[in-house]
Write an enzyme that holds these catalytic residues in place. Structure first.
Site, PDB file in Angstrom:
ATOM      1  N   GLN A  14       0.845  -1.191   0.000  1.00  0.00           N
ATOM      2  CA  GLN A  14       0.000   0.000   0.000  1.00  0.00           C
ATOM      3  C   GLN A  14       0.882   1.243   0.000  1.00  0.00           C
ATOM      4  OE1 GLN A  14      -3.707   0.127   2.494  1.00  0.00           O
ATOM      5  NE2 GLN A  14      -2.532   1.674   3.599  1.00  0.00           N
ATOM      6  N   SER A  42       0.920   6.527   2.734  1.00  0.00           N
ATOM      7  CA  SER A  42       1.569   7.500   3.610  1.00  0.00           C
ATOM      8  C   SER A  42       2.758   8.181   2.922  1.00  0.00           C
ATOM      9  CB  SER A  42       2.058   6.809   4.886  1.00  0.00           C
ATOM     10  OG  SER A  42       0.967   6.302   5.625  1.00  0.00           O
ATOM     11  N   SER A  76       4.520  -1.422   4.162  1.00  0.00           N
ATOM     12  CA  SER A  76       4.775  -2.792   4.624  1.00  0.00           C
ATOM     13  C   SER A  76       4.956  -3.730   3.438  1.00  0.00           C
ATOM     14  CB  SER A  76       3.607  -3.284   5.481  1.00  0.00           C
ATOM     15  OG  SER A  76       3.368  -2.418   6.562  1.00  0.00           O
ATOM     16  N   GLU A  97      -8.879  -2.144   6.414  1.00  0.00           N
ATOM     17  CA  GLU A  97      -7.641  -2.276   7.168  1.00  0.00           C
ATOM     18  C   GLU A  97      -7.922  -2.288   8.659  1.00  0.00           C
ATOM     19  OE1 GLU A  97      -3.277  -0.168   7.357  1.00  0.00           O
ATOM     20  OE2 GLU A  97      -4.979   1.020   6.708  1.00  0.00           O
ATOM     21  N   GLU A 129      -4.566   8.515  17.955  1.00  0.00           N
ATOM     22  CA  GLU A 129      -5.165   9.847  18.038  1.00  0.00           C
ATOM     23  C   GLU A 129      -6.102  10.118  16.857  1.00  0.00           C
ATOM     24  OE1 GLU A 129      -1.892   9.408  20.646  1.00  0.00           O
ATOM     25  OE2 GLU A 129      -1.947   9.146  18.466  1.00  0.00           O
TER      26      GLU A 129
END
Length: 736
Positions: free
Chosen positions: A482, A485, A517, A600, A720
């Site tokens: 994926q 990010s 990953s 996910e 968060e």
């Protein structure tokens, strides 16, 4: 958050809530606290009895409804939410215990309780019984007992050399009841002292089992704690939505949102623990012992914590005598106290977990026999094939292996996918398939990152993309990564800067991705890139499928703090992606990414890797703890509690879907709790070790287990970020 999943349980809960609202409410409770502390019944008691709420769990032969612990827990939770005063909880605990007993004394007491009498149970290690000519002589003082002052029926447990002695207390000069000044202002509490108290044979209650009585007590108290926690959450959220500070609602501040979201997480834990305890009524003794300890350890502290957080979110008004928050807080403290110390229950759960594990299987072994037989035949065939194994450096399955191919041919890699890729299995079918795998001790096959990618392609991709990618991925011929990010965006995917420029026949991608990953082993990656620089952040993104062997793709493994390289940074330097590898239309990437990320979170919320009970067991087994063994057993108990809480929440989610309900907050809640549980467990493990944790030991790498936590705390969105999601999308708090 509420216990009911089945329609009849939801109807019961609504009826109980309506009853509680009709009869006075907390205003009436406040005006009568002195009466209730002395043991009086509320004026609505007769109405409660007429509706049968006191006897929903009792056998029909005594005038009850013949239901069980699950139905009683639903009633208790709703009355706890309403802070219903008086002796209801101690009464149903007494009658619930007596319903498991035998003999004329129990039958007489059950008849009285079903007719509307009030009850209480007195226990404690300081009550001692000795045989006498007339039967038994009992002396000593019981622990403070809820509902004792004013109780019509008092059931007492004393200890003797022969074991436990249960009997009915008859008024006598040898029995003294002292009304205590209770923390809970809404019900009575007292202490029983017996001095050479004579117990005749006709008053003795036979047939009670310690594990059954404990289960009833802890389930009822856990259900009430769940009701208290739910009230505290609802009250706090309603307040911060409307309270204005600095020109905007208090609920728009992130610190407030995180507090409220954590209240929801704790409420779900309490609810799941009470629910799991209630449903264990028909399970065996070992199972009941586990869930009983779990109910006390996981649910009862939540009532206290949520009540306190409610006060802190209400601010000064919540700390006043006039506000109802302290009444709920007091009750939460009271029921947690009478159940026994949290430390005791943690140690008890650790001890009980040494020889048994909670069984979370929930489907009828006879359900869907044809499907079961189909799965069994495949498993029998696969058992004869060589083990597939995994690739050397990640969790990805090895390619071209026979077992995986057979599972793919049988549509069992992703049975919930529609044909021709899966069986179109609904919740019941998926549960049966999972059960068959579990009975063999096998994990179901996984496409790893593909678990999140393939549903997006199936939902949004065209037929050619589905045919090209889904089947090979199920066979493990394609491994996915994926590419979401970025160094400058982190969890803010809408702020990413990787560019996608339209050219003849496709797109050219340029940018940098990070924390990918398995990218060093992946064949394909899903990439989110900005295809329209002029569009608003969310609307300018597109969703691409990138061949990881393409020219311009540079994968660089990142060495983590653990010393391993499971993650990567990926540089895209003018990488050409053909038009047929754009999923859906340009600018729809944000919607597609939401599909991917929701899958996910569901996947990542199912297991604990760091600080797991397995590691605590290992520490105890090899005596590597630098503390008394009982402290290590307590640590094991808390670790087991976290795992049981997560499993119970997940099972409640599955059960809700089986009952026809839509998925609720459990995905985000499980993700948050999973991460926090691993953090707490890993840290607790280090606390036990001492010098052992200073050495890297390949066979028991406890410190490295802790150092690997960030992969869990960051993956799929930080804690968060998930708290923001819960606060805004689930609780409805305003955005800042």
């Amino acid at each position: 958050m509420a216990l009911p999943l089945l329609e009849d349980h939801r109807d019961l809960a609504e009826a109980v809530a309506a009853f509680a609202n009709r009869f006075g409410g907390i205003a009436d409770t406040r005006s009568n606290v002195k009466r209730y502390a002395a043991g009086d019944r509320p004026d609505s008691w007769d109405g409660l009895v007429r509706q049968g709420l006191h006897a929903v769990h009792l056998p029909e032969q005594y005038g009850g409804d013949g239901a069980g612990l699950a139905e009683l827990a639903v009633v208790v939770e709703q009355l706890g939410d309403a802070l219903y005063p008086g002796p209801y909880v101690p009464t149903v605990i007494a009658s619930g215990i007596l319903a498991t007993a035998a003999g004329p004394a129990a039958e007489t007491m059950l008849t009285e309780l079903a007719a509307g009498a009030t009850g209480a149970v007195c226990t404690g290690t300081r009550l001692r019984a000795a045989r006498s000519d007339a039967g038994w002589t009992v002396s000593g003082s019981a622990d403070p007992a809820l509902g004792l002052p004013g109780a019509d029926v008092v059931l007492v447990r004393a200890n003797s050399e022969d074991g436990e002695l249960w009997f009915r207390l008859e008024p006598s000069t040898s029995a003294a009841v002292v009304i205590e000044d209770g923390v809970d202002l809404t019900r009575s509490i007292g202490t029983l002292t017996l001095t050479d108290h004579q117990v005749e044979a006709g008053l003795i209650v036979d047939g009670l089992q310690a594990h059954r009585t404990e289960l009833i007590v802890n389930t009822v108290l856990a259900a009430e704690a769940s009701g208290i926690a739910g009230w505290a959450l609802r009250t706090a959220v309603d307040y911060v939505k409307s309270r204005q500070q600095f020109g905007r609602p208090v609920g728009s501040f992130q610190a407030v949102q995180h507090k409220a979201a954590m209240m929801l997480v704790r409420s779900e834990i309490a609810c799941a623990a009470a629910w799991d305890a209630a449903r264990s009524e028909e399970h065996d003794e070992d199972q009941q012992k586990l869930v009983s300890a779990q109910a006390a350890l996981a649910a009862l502290p939540v009532g206290i914590e949520n009540a306190l957080e409610c006060v802190t979110l209400l601010g000064g008004i919540g700390f006043t005598w006039e506000h109802d928050a302290h009444l709920y807080w007091r009750r939460a403290i009271s029921i947690a106290a009478v159940a026994g110390s949290e430390v005791k229950w943690a140690h008890t759960l650790g001890d009980r977990s040494a020889d048994s594990e909670r069984d979370f299987s929930f489907v009828d072994p006879e359900m869907l026999p044809e499907l079961r037989e189909q799965v069994r035949r495949v498993l029998d065939e696969v058992a004869l094939l060589p083990d597939d194994g995994t690739t050397s450096a990640s969790w990805a399955p090895a390619k071209g292996r026979a077992r995986r191919a057979r599972f793919a041919d049988a549509k069992l890699v992703a049975p919930h996918y529609r044909a021709p890729y899966g069986l179109g299995a609904g919740p019941r079918e998926q549960a049966v398939i999972a059960h068959e795998f579990a009975m063999r001790g096998w994990a179901q096959p996984s496409t790893v990152i593909g678990e999140w990618v393939l549903p997006t392609i199936l939902e949004h991709g065209d037929a050619e993309q589905q045919d090209r990618f889904v089947e090979p991925s199920l066979r493990a011929d394609i491994i996915w990564c994926q590419l979401f990010s970025e160094p400058g965006a982190g969890s803010d995917l809408a702020g990413l800067s990787t560019k996608a420029r339209k050219v003849d026949g496709g797109w050219v991608l340029s940018g940098q991705k990070v924390w990918n990953s398995g990218a060093h082993e992946a064949d394909w990656g899903v990439c989110l890139a900005r295809s329209d620089a002029d569009a608003p952040k969310h609307r300018g993104l597109s969703y691409f499928l990138v061949d990881m062997t393409s020219k311009g793709v540079d994968v660089r493994p990142l060495k983590q703090a653990t010393g391993k390289s499971e993650f990567n940074e990926v540089f895209l330097d003018e990488v050409f992606v053909p038009d047929d590898c754009l999923v859906a239309e340009p600018g729809q990437g944000w919607k597609l990414a939401a599909t991917t990320l929701s899958n996910e979170r569901l996947s990542m919320g199912s297991t604990l890797h760091h600080g797991s009970s397995r590691l605590f067991r290992q520490v105890i087994a090899d005596a590597s703890h630098d503390c008394p063994r009982e402290d290590a057993v307590e640590g094991l108990g808390r670790s087991i509690s976290r795992e049981l809480a997560l499993s119970a929440m997940n099972l409640r989610g599955v059960s809700a879907r089986l009952a026809g309900q839509e998925p609720g907050a459990e995905i985000s809640v499980s993700k948050v709790y999973n991460a926090l549980a691993q953090r707490e467990g890993s840290r607790d493990l280090l606390r036990l070790l001492g010098p052992r944790a200073a050495v890297v030991d390949p066979s028991a790498n406890y410190a490295i287990d802790h150092i690997g936590l960030p992969s869990i705390l960051f993956g799929g969105g930080t804690v968060e970020i998930q708290l923001n999601v819960i606060a805004q999308r689930v609780l409805g708090l305003p955005r800042s």
